[in-house]
Design an enzyme around this catalytic site. Structure first.
Site, mmCIF file in Angstrom:
data_model
loop_
_atom_site.group_PDB
_atom_site.id
_atom_site.type_symbol
_atom_site.label_atom_id
_atom_site.label_comp_id
_atom_site.label_asym_id
_atom_site.label_seq_id
_atom_site.Cartn_x
_atom_site.Cartn_y
_atom_site.Cartn_z
ATOM 1 N N ARG A 151 37.906 49.198 48.993
ATOM 2 C CA ARG A 151 39.078 50.586 48.816
ATOM 3 C C ARG A 151 39.553 51.221 50.394
ATOM 4 O O ARG A 151 39.219 50.621 51.281
ATOM 5 C CB ARG A 151 37.633 51.979 48.146
ATOM 6 N N LYS A 175 31.397 54.154 49.534
ATOM 7 C CA LYS A 175 30.170 55.485 48.532
ATOM 8 C C LYS A 175 29.270 55.677 48.906
ATOM 9 O O LYS A 175 28.280 54.202 48.618
ATOM 10 C CB LYS A 175 30.806 55.201 46.821
ATOM 11 N N HIS A 251 45.402 50.620 45.313
ATOM 12 C CA HIS A 251 43.551 50.243 44.116
ATOM 13 C C HIS A 251 44.346 48.643 43.025
ATOM 14 O O HIS A 251 43.593 48.481 42.986
ATOM 15 C CB HIS A 251 42.941 51.272 43.386
ATOM 16 N N ARG A 254 42.815 45.886 45.097
ATOM 17 C CA ARG A 254 41.266 46.041 44.479
ATOM 18 C C ARG A 254 40.935 45.135 42.758
ATOM 19 O O ARG A 254 40.163 44.149 43.299
ATOM 20 C CB ARG A 254 40.751 46.976 44.888
ATOM 21 N N HIS A 277 30.308 48.254 43.649
ATOM 22 C CA HIS A 277 29.839 49.316 42.499
ATOM 23 C C HIS A 277 28.115 49.311 42.851
ATOM 24 O O HIS A 277 27.877 47.807 43.278
ATOM 25 C CB HIS A 277 29.974 48.272 41.279
ATOM 26 N N TYR A 286 36.307 44.309 33.874
ATOM 27 C CA TYR A 286 37.186 43.502 33.819
ATOM 28 C C TYR A 286 37.306 42.369 33.152
ATOM 29 O O TYR A 286 38.008 41.091 33.093
ATOM 30 C CB TYR A 286 37.315 42.761 35.510
#
Length: 306
Positions: A151, A175, A251, A254, A277, A286
């Site tokens: 990211r 995150k 992004h 990514r 994730h 995806y």
């Protein structure tokens, strides 16, 4: 805005930053959303504090946002902040009932991520030409996005101590303050070596230095990392040279990383871990991009696939 902030909101923001280790970006977003919510509550019922209102206040607030034309995604984000707040209020005995718990989150239609074709990806990586610092920096930024799937918030915070050049690994903080490693390919490693040598020659490199330092020092005389806005502008400049799609962004690289990995047979769980994730559901978007590829896998793997 912070001077006029409700003291409970200030305490909550302090809690998510220092106890829950939420990112500065998330904390800023929560601050804006909750300030707006409390302001609405003050107008909704002049006689009651927002902590004494029932769930009709939240419903009225969301309806008001909807009338303003805000998207379901924005409504869901605002409600998420409100739910976190009331969970905190209940835990700290500031309210007796969590009035937000029964409010349903608006359904968000998932938009398919934009990504580059293999040819577009090859083309954009060739655009920063030269061996000087600006060219190497730009090429490395593009290479790392495409090679690792990081990211933008992770890229800017990479320090030299995070890089394991011989192993082809970089440790990043994602995150929720979760650390993971990402993998570099040969091309990214080569560009990184050349770029690092320039910083070495300039004696601007130690283990705590950022890989992409800011151009200027801050008011304390320290060099922080490059800003997200600067990275965005750099990538956007090259995106415009290979595509007319205005919605392509850092992004998108990514997304390109994940899509090309999946196209070439990578395991979904491996992609999930590389992207950082927290759940597989975030990665599964995806699969919507690959109906032809999935049909091939189905035919090969299922007994009745033919």
């Amino acid at each position: 805005m912070s001077n006029n902030r409700h003291p409970i909101i200030s305490d909550f923001l302090d809690y998510i930053e220092n106890v829950r280790s939420y990112s500065v970006h998330t904390s800023r977003s929560y601050a804006y959303d909750l300030n707006d919510y409390v302001k609405f509550c003050n107008n909704f019922d002049y006689e009651k504090k927002f902590t004494a209102l029932n769930q009709s206040a939240i419903q009225a607030y969301l309806q008001n946002l909807s009338v303003q034309g805000l998207s379901a995604k924005t409504l869901a984000r605002r409600l998420s902040a409100i739910k976190s707040l009331y969970k905190y209020l209940l835990k700290n005995n500031i309210v007796k009932v969590n009035i937000a718990i029964a409010i349903k989150t608006p359904k968000i239609s998932k938009k398919l991520p934009r990504y580059l074709s293999l040819e577009e990806a090859k083309k954009i990586l060739r655009l920063p030409v030269g061996e000087n610092e600006p060219a190497l920096r730009d090429r490395l930024i593009l290479e790392l996005f495409y090679a690792t799937g990081v990211r933008i918030s992770e890229l800017i915070k990479i320090c030299f101590r995070d890089i394991r050049l011989e192993e082809g690994l970089i440790f990043v903080i994602g995150k929720g303050n979760k650390e993971r490693f990402v993998i570099m390919g040969g091309k990214a490693k080569l560009t990184l070596q050349k770029y690092m040598q320039i910083l070495n020659d300039r004696k601007e490199r130690d283990s705590d230095s950022y890989l992409f330092p800011a151009i200027r020092k801050n008011k304390n005389g320290l060099k922080k990392h490059i800003s997200q806005r600067t990275i965005f502008n750099i990538v956007k400049k090259y995106m415009k040279q290979i595509s007319d799609d205005e919605k392509l962004s850092p992004h998108s690289l990514r997304h390109t990383f994940a899509t090309h990995m999946l196209n070439n047979g990578a395991d979904m769980m491996a992609i999930k871990d590389l992207l950082g994730h927290s759940s597989l559901s975030s990665t599964q978007i995806y699969t919507h991009l690959q109906p032809v590829k999935l049909k091939e896998i189905y035919k090969q793997a299922h007994p009745h696939g033919e």
